[in-house]
Design a protein around this motif. Structure first.
Motif, short mmCIF file in Angstrom:
data_model
loop_
_atom_site.label_atom_id
_atom_site.label_comp_id
_atom_site.label_asym_id
_atom_site.label_seq_id
_atom_site.Cartn_x
_atom_site.Cartn_y
_atom_site.Cartn_z
N UNK A 1 0.84 -1.19 0.00
CA UNK A 1 0.00 0.00 0.00
C UNK A 1 0.88 1.24 0.00
N UNK A 2 0.66 2.13 -0.98
CA UNK A 2 1.47 3.35 -1.12
C UNK A 2 0.72 4.62 -0.78
N UNK A 3 -0.57 4.68 -1.16
CA UNK A 3 -1.33 5.93 -1.12
C UNK A 3 -2.73 5.63 -0.58
N UNK A 4 -3.27 6.57 0.19
CA UNK A 4 -4.66 6.50 0.62
C UNK A 4 -5.47 7.59 -0.08
N UNK A 5 -6.73 7.29 -0.33
CA UNK A 5 -7.69 8.25 -0.87
C UNK A 5 -8.92 8.26 0.03
N UNK A 6 -9.51 9.43 0.23
CA UNK A 6 -10.71 9.48 1.08
C UNK A 6 -11.92 8.88 0.39
N UNK A 7 -11.90 8.79 -0.94
CA UNK A 7 -12.97 8.18 -1.73
C UNK A 7 -14.29 8.89 -1.48
N UNK A 8 -15.12 8.39 -0.58
CA UNK A 8 -16.44 8.98 -0.38
C UNK A 8 -16.62 9.61 1.01
N UNK A 9 -15.53 9.66 1.83
CA UNK A 9 -15.60 10.29 3.16
C UNK A 9 -14.37 11.17 3.34
#
Length: 380
Positions: free
Chosen positions: A300-308
């Motif tokens: 895992x390299x990156x996180x995205x908030x997506x829908x929150x």
């Protein structure tokens, strides 16, 4: 013109470590970093709170949620854009790639119409008047299983700040929606379809993919090159999917659905991005691989908030706890996403970087924001 701001006696989240020190913001940039707990006259005493780079968000559906807060409701767009911008600032996000779908299906009960070109123009008009608090780019989600993708993408150009184009194939029975029962619950609940209408919807999407899928995918890849945008895959499930994405030149993998696909991304030097809500909830709402599993496997390299939107900082802090390294956890929402899209001027606390900075403390394992600065101006 902005006044200098000094954030002193802070726990600075640097690229590879956290240290006690101070940060001086001047002229929209980070001017200096000093070590120690000294609080000079006029400085903000952070009292040991964390000071980190502003968060960089590569994939959020939040603007669409503000434009259409309920099915069939079209909210006034300028008001929706400003509310979205303020919400992200309040969550510590200082750079966002606003996701907009291109590729529509104009007819039928499960129809969805083109909107991205008009919405982008409204967004840029507000930017020109100085109405936005944070830095915005576009992320065009190219829906290959559609009728109108080529003409919608042709309406954009290099001047539109399109930073990412993602290849989206939502044909039922594969990728994100391998489980048709989960797809049924999602689509019928969201669009109010009957069982028969859902079956007709599935058949229509399959026919569209068979008719246009290959040509639309090739067109999206070509348009990404024309814009100068980073190409992203979406919901790759197998090593074969990843090989195709790599062949297209993808540099970013959004939400691979299996560990097999994430491992293949690592072999192809494709950055892996997962959803912060997945990490916080302990799994994917679609039944796919858990973000925590990929984190533990070092995939895992990156996180995205997506829908929150508020999930982004919370998930980064939890990753820091999981890895025993706050700097590494925070890098998944700062340096790593900035690097993935070629933004070398942000994502790190270093002299000469943009003065995009957040301050936060922890209540247990929950971050509490104490301030957000974009270009040295406090925006939340």
């Amino acid at each position: 013109m902005t006044q200098d701001t000094v954030l002193a006696n802070a726990t600075l989240v640097l690229t590879d470590e956290t240290v006690r020190g101070s940060l001086r913001l001047s002229g929209g940039e980070i001017a200096a970093i000093d070590s120690g707990a000294t609080v000079p006259p006029g400085a903000v005493n952070c009292e040991g709170d964390f000071v980190a780079p502003g968060l960089v968000e590569l994939h959020t559906d939040n603007l669409e949620r503000h434009i259409q807060p309920r099915p069939g409701v079209d909210w006034p767009h300028a008001a929706a854009i400003l509310a979205h911008d303020a919400e992200l600032a309040g969550c510590g996000i200082t750079t966002v790639f606003d996701a907009m779908r291109v590729g529509s299906i104009p007819g039928g009960k499960a129809r969805y119409d083109a909107y991205a070109r008009g919405l982008a123009s409204e967004l840029w008009a507000l930017r020109e008047t100085g109405g936005l608090r944070i830095s915005h780019f576009l992320h065009l989600r190219a829906e290959v299983c559609s009728e109108t993708l080529p003409e919608e993408m042709a309406a954009f150009g290099p001047e539109d700040r399109v930073g990412i184009v993602s290849l989206m194939d939502h044909t039922p029975g594969q990728r994100q929606f391998r489980d048709l029962e989960k797809l049924k619950g999602y689509v019928m609940g969201k669009q109010g379809l009957s069982e028969r209408e859902f079956e007709e919807h599935v058949d229509r999407l399959a026919a569209l993919q068979a008719r246009h899928g290959a040509a639309h995918e090739a067109r999206a890849v070509a348009e990404a090159r024309r814009y100068g945008a980073v190409l992203a895959s979406h919901d790759d499930t197998t090593a074969a999917h990843v090989a195709v994405s790599a062949g297209h030149g993808a540099r970013l993998a959004e939400f691979p659905t299996t560990e097999e696909a994430a491992a293949a991304c690592r072999r192809h030097d494709i950055a892996v991005m997962m959803g912060a809500p997945n990490l916080i909830r302990g799994g994917s709402h679609s039944g796919n691989v858990a973000a925590a599993s990929l984190a533990e496997a070092r995939l895992l390299d990156i996180l995205s908030s997506d829908y929150v939107p508020a999930a982004l900082l919370l998930a980064a802090v939890r990753l820091g706890a999981l890895w025993g390294d706050m700097a590494r956890g925070m890098a998944t929402v700062t340096a790593a996403p900035a690097r993935a899209v070629g933004l070398g001027d942000r994502g790190r606390l270093a002299p000469g970087q943009r003065a995009d900075v957040i301050r936060f403390a922890l209540d247990g394992d929950t971050p509490r924001l104490g301030g957000v600065w974009c270009r040295g101006v406090r925006v939340a």
